[in-house]
Motif scaffolding. Structure first.
Motif, PDB file in Angstrom:
ATOM      1  N   HIS A 224       0.868  -1.178   0.000  1.00  0.00           N
ATOM      2  CA  HIS A 224       0.000   0.000   0.000  1.00  0.00           C
ATOM      3  C   HIS A 224       0.902   1.224   0.000  1.00  0.00           C
ATOM      4  N   THR A 225       0.640   2.135  -0.935  1.00  0.00           N
ATOM      5  CA  THR A 225       1.351   3.414  -0.984  1.00  0.00           C
ATOM      6  C   THR A 225       0.329   4.506  -1.241  1.00  0.00           C
ATOM      7  N   GLY A 226       0.667   5.727  -0.840  1.00  0.00           N
ATOM      8  CA  GLY A 226      -0.226   6.837  -1.077  1.00  0.00           C
ATOM      9  C   GLY A 226      -1.437   6.817  -0.164  1.00  0.00           C
ATOM     10  N   TYR A 227      -2.506   7.432  -0.638  1.00  0.00           N
ATOM     11  CA  TYR A 227      -3.614   7.714   0.272  1.00  0.00           C
ATOM     12  C   TYR A 227      -4.452   6.492   0.596  1.00  0.00           C
ATOM     13  N   GLY A 228      -5.158   6.612   1.704  1.00  0.00           N
ATOM     14  CA  GLY A 228      -6.075   5.594   2.182  1.00  0.00           C
ATOM     15  C   GLY A 228      -6.919   6.224   3.274  1.00  0.00           C
ATOM     16  N   ASP A 229      -7.381   5.421   4.205  1.00  0.00           N
ATOM     17  CA  ASP A 229      -8.195   5.993   5.276  1.00  0.00           C
ATOM     18  C   ASP A 229      -7.310   6.715   6.293  1.00  0.00           C
ATOM     19  N   PRO A 230      -7.907   7.436   7.245  1.00  0.00           N
ATOM     20  CA  PRO A 230      -7.110   8.269   8.161  1.00  0.00           C
ATOM     21  C   PRO A 230      -6.201   7.489   9.097  1.00  0.00           C
ATOM     22  N   ASP A 231      -6.238   6.177   9.021  1.00  0.00           N
ATOM     23  CA  ASP A 231      -5.359   5.358   9.832  1.00  0.00           C
ATOM     24  C   ASP A 231      -3.893   5.545   9.461  1.00  0.00           C
ATOM     25  N   LEU A 232      -3.627   5.998   8.244  1.00  0.00           N
ATOM     26  CA  LEU A 232      -2.236   6.187   7.833  1.00  0.00           C
ATOM     27  C   LEU A 232      -1.829   7.644   7.911  1.00  0.00           C
ATOM     28  N   ASP A 233      -0.526   7.842   7.995  1.00  0.00           N
ATOM     29  CA  ASP A 233       0.055   9.184   7.926  1.00  0.00           C
ATOM     30  C   ASP A 233       0.545   9.363   6.497  1.00  0.00           C
ATOM     31  N   LEU A 234      -0.141  10.190   5.724  1.00  0.00           N
ATOM     32  CA  LEU A 234       0.164  10.333   4.303  1.00  0.00           C
ATOM     33  C   LEU A 234       1.595  10.795   4.070  1.00  0.00           C
ATOM     34  N   HIS A 260      -2.170   1.778  -5.819  1.00  0.00           N
ATOM     35  CA  HIS A 260      -2.995   2.988  -5.727  1.00  0.00           C
ATOM     36  C   HIS A 260      -2.360   4.207  -6.380  1.00  0.00           C
ATOM     37  N   ALA A 261      -1.502   3.979  -7.371  1.00  0.00           N
ATOM     38  CA  ALA A 261      -0.804   5.063  -8.071  1.00  0.00           C
ATOM     39  C   ALA A 261       0.034   5.903  -7.130  1.00  0.00           C
ATOM     40  N   SER A 262       0.172   5.442  -5.869  1.00  0.00           N
ATOM     41  CA  SER A 262       0.878   6.190  -4.823  1.00  0.00           C
ATOM     42  C   SER A 262       0.302   7.591  -4.646  1.00  0.00           C
ATOM     43  N   TYR A 263      -0.944   7.800  -5.056  1.00  0.00           N
ATOM     44  CA  TYR A 263      -1.569   9.125  -5.024  1.00  0.00           C
ATOM     45  C   TYR A 263      -1.402   9.781  -3.664  1.00  0.00           C
ATOM     46  N   PRO A 264      -0.952  11.027  -3.588  1.00  0.00           N
ATOM     47  CA  PRO A 264      -0.697  11.975  -4.685  1.00  0.00           C
ATOM     48  C   PRO A 264       0.744  11.965  -5.187  1.00  0.00           C
ATOM     49  N   TYR A 265       1.459  10.885  -4.950  1.00  0.00           N
ATOM     50  CA  TYR A 265       2.881  10.812  -5.304  1.00  0.00           C
ATOM     51  C   TYR A 265       3.086  10.050  -6.616  1.00  0.00           C
ATOM     52  N   MET A 266       2.277  10.357  -7.639  1.00  0.00           N
ATOM     53  CA  MET A 266       2.347   9.606  -8.888  1.00  0.00           C
ATOM     54  C   MET A 266       3.697   9.752  -9.577  1.00  0.00           C
ATOM     55  N   TYR A 280       6.972  -2.027  -9.827  1.00  0.00           N
ATOM     56  CA  TYR A 280       5.800  -1.983 -10.702  1.00  0.00           C
ATOM     57  C   TYR A 280       4.734  -1.107 -10.034  1.00  0.00           C
ATOM     58  N   LEU A 281       3.762  -0.663 -10.833  1.00  0.00           N
ATOM     59  CA  LEU A 281       2.734   0.242 -10.327  1.00  0.00           C
ATOM     60  C   LEU A 281       1.348  -0.230 -10.741  1.00  0.00           C
ATOM     61  N   ASP A 282       0.347   0.190  -9.972  1.00  0.00           N
ATOM     62  CA  ASP A 282      -1.026   0.084 -10.449  1.00  0.00           C
ATOM     63  C   ASP A 282      -1.755   1.382 -10.124  1.00  0.00           C
ATOM     64  N   PHE A 283      -2.996   1.512 -10.625  1.00  0.00           N
ATOM     65  CA  PHE A 283      -3.698   2.771 -10.394  1.00  0.00           C
ATOM     66  C   PHE A 283      -5.075   2.558  -9.764  1.00  0.00           C
ATOM     67  N   GLY A 284      -5.261   1.447  -9.051  1.00  0.00           N
ATOM     68  CA  GLY A 284      -6.508   1.230  -8.348  1.00  0.00           C
ATOM     69  C   GLY A 284      -6.690   2.208  -7.196  1.00  0.00           C
ATOM     70  N   LEU A 285      -7.917   2.383  -6.787  1.00  0.00           N
ATOM     71  CA  LEU A 285      -8.346   3.313  -5.743  1.00  0.00           C
ATOM     72  C   LEU A 285      -8.365   4.750  -6.260  1.00  0.00           C
ATOM     73  N   ALA A 286      -7.233   5.254  -6.774  1.00  0.00           N
ATOM     74  CA  ALA A 286      -7.282   6.573  -7.410  1.00  0.00           C
ATOM     75  C   ALA A 286      -8.344   6.566  -8.503  1.00  0.00           C
TER      76      ALA A 286
END
Length: 384
Positions: A224-234, A260-266, A280-286
């Motif tokens: 998991h990279t980038g945004y998610g629920d408030p449980d993480l520190d972005l 998750h495209a590491s959003y907002p760190y694309m 490798y990357l994917d763009f799910g969730l974003a």
């Protein structure tokens, strides 16, 4: 470009919730990463994602584009028929499920296999949380943890880490004796309550043990990279924090999939994929959670630098089957738009764009996970 006929490999998603669990939550809760009641009960319904999605869902279900009408239609159809409708509309070929998200509330993988071939993604931190209370000491725990991974269980297509949520992506070396000391302290603090592993030293140590197993089998590890629920520190979710791991030669042959495209760190993620062979990357969730222009910009920024052999489709769908369809609809449409612009910009030719679309939507995932056995479809029901 019309990419509707390309079947999708959804290389990262989650199980659908049991119907009695879904009934406990507002419908809008599936359209936000927040779990705050004020967001769920009010603000989430005023996002572009939610408003756009109501129209798309209503069009597919042939009802009014209002939440009440959609809920009534969902109730009349039932979860199985709904899932059949959405999976068919999404034109899915296979899904890879991380079944570690709210495991006590989800439908099992076997339920999903009634509709589509499924492979499992094993969530490492959940495994550790299950084994720690059952282990008398660190030596026993570590032996059991490794034995659960080596060899990888049948049907497991990848490991996954949510270190991003628990302690951040700045994974550092941890001596075994230090990990053992942290284990002992954690055991002392357990009071017959559910364990949530947040100890950075233990997480970092166990993740690197898992990476050694993954290296042995060339098994992908998803992060998991980038945004998610408030449980993480972005601030700790930027994939650039993974530099230590990426530079270690013992993990050189472990494919690391930044979700998750590491959003907002694309752009940072795209840079890593362009210089480290194992990234490798994917763009799910974003996709589908952002606005249309935001989703388009995510794919555009990823492809600024990312080799097209390194990018994959996923939905990160969870909870309700609608998200599988919405991810597929917008993943195809906006990838097509970005590739059309790349043709106009003279970056690629039409023929190259067509090949790239197939690669991102299915072939890259098939190549990356090729070390696992072929999906056995002989047991799939013919009723759907």
């Amino acid at each position: 470009m019309n990419l509707a006929d390309i079947p999708l490999i959804d290389q990262h998603a989650h199980n659908i919730l049991r119907p009695e669990v879904v009934a406990q939550y507002p419908y809008a809760s599936a359209f936000t990463e927040s779990y705050d009641p004020e967001i769920i009960n009010y603000h989430a319904r005023h996002t572009f994602f939610y408003r756009r999605s109501l129209r798309e869902i209503a069009a597919l279900l042939n009802c009014e584009a209002e939440e009440a009408a959609i809920l009534a239609r969902r109730e009349s159809l039932g979860l199985e028929e709904l899932t059949q409708i959405y999976f068919r509309a999404a034109n899915l070929e296979a899904i890879y499920l991380d079944d570690g998200l709210q495991p006590e509330t989800i439908l099992p993988i076997s339920w999903h296999e009634r509709f589509i071939p499924v492979r499992r993604i094993l969530r490492l931190e959940i495994l550790a949380e299950q084994l720690i209370p059952q282990s008398e000491d660190f030596a026993q725990f570590l032996a059991r943890f490794i034995s659960e991974l080596d060899p990888p269980p049948v049907g497991v297509v990848a490991f996954k880490s949510i270190a991003c949520y628990r302690s951040g992506l700045d994974i550092q070396p941890v001596a075994e004796e230090v990990a053992a000391a942290h284990f002992d302290l954690l055991k002392q603090q357990l009071q017959n309550q559910p364990l949530r592993l947040t100890d950075k030293s233990l997480i970092d140590f166990l993740l690197q043990q898992a990476l050694l197993v993954a290296a042995k089998y060339r098994l992908p590890v998803q992060f998991h990279t980038g945004y998610g629920d408030p449980d993480l520190d972005l601030r700790l979710a930027n994939p650039l924090n993974l530099r230590y791991l990426l530079e270690l030669p013992q993990y050189r042959h472990v494919p690391l999939v930044l979700l998750h495209a590491s959003y907002p760190y694309m752009q940072q993620a795209g840079y890593l994929a362009s210089v480290y062979p194992q990234v490798y990357l994917d763009f799910g969730l974003a996709i589908p959670f952002l606005s249309v222009s935001g989703m388009r910009e995510v794919i555009r920024q990823l492809l600024e630098l990312t080799p097209t052999t390194k990018l994959m489709y996923s939905s990160d769908a969870h909870s309700i089957p609608e998200l599988y369809y919405l991810g597929a609809k917008w993943g195809r449409q906006l990838l097509g738009e970005v590739l059309e612009q790349a043709i106009a910009d003279s970056d690629i030719t039409v023929a190259e764009a067509e090949a790239i679309a197939v690669a991102i939507l299915r072939e890259n995932a098939l190549v990356l996970y090729q070390s696992t056995p072929e999906i056995d479809t002989s047991s799939l029901s013919n009723s759907f």
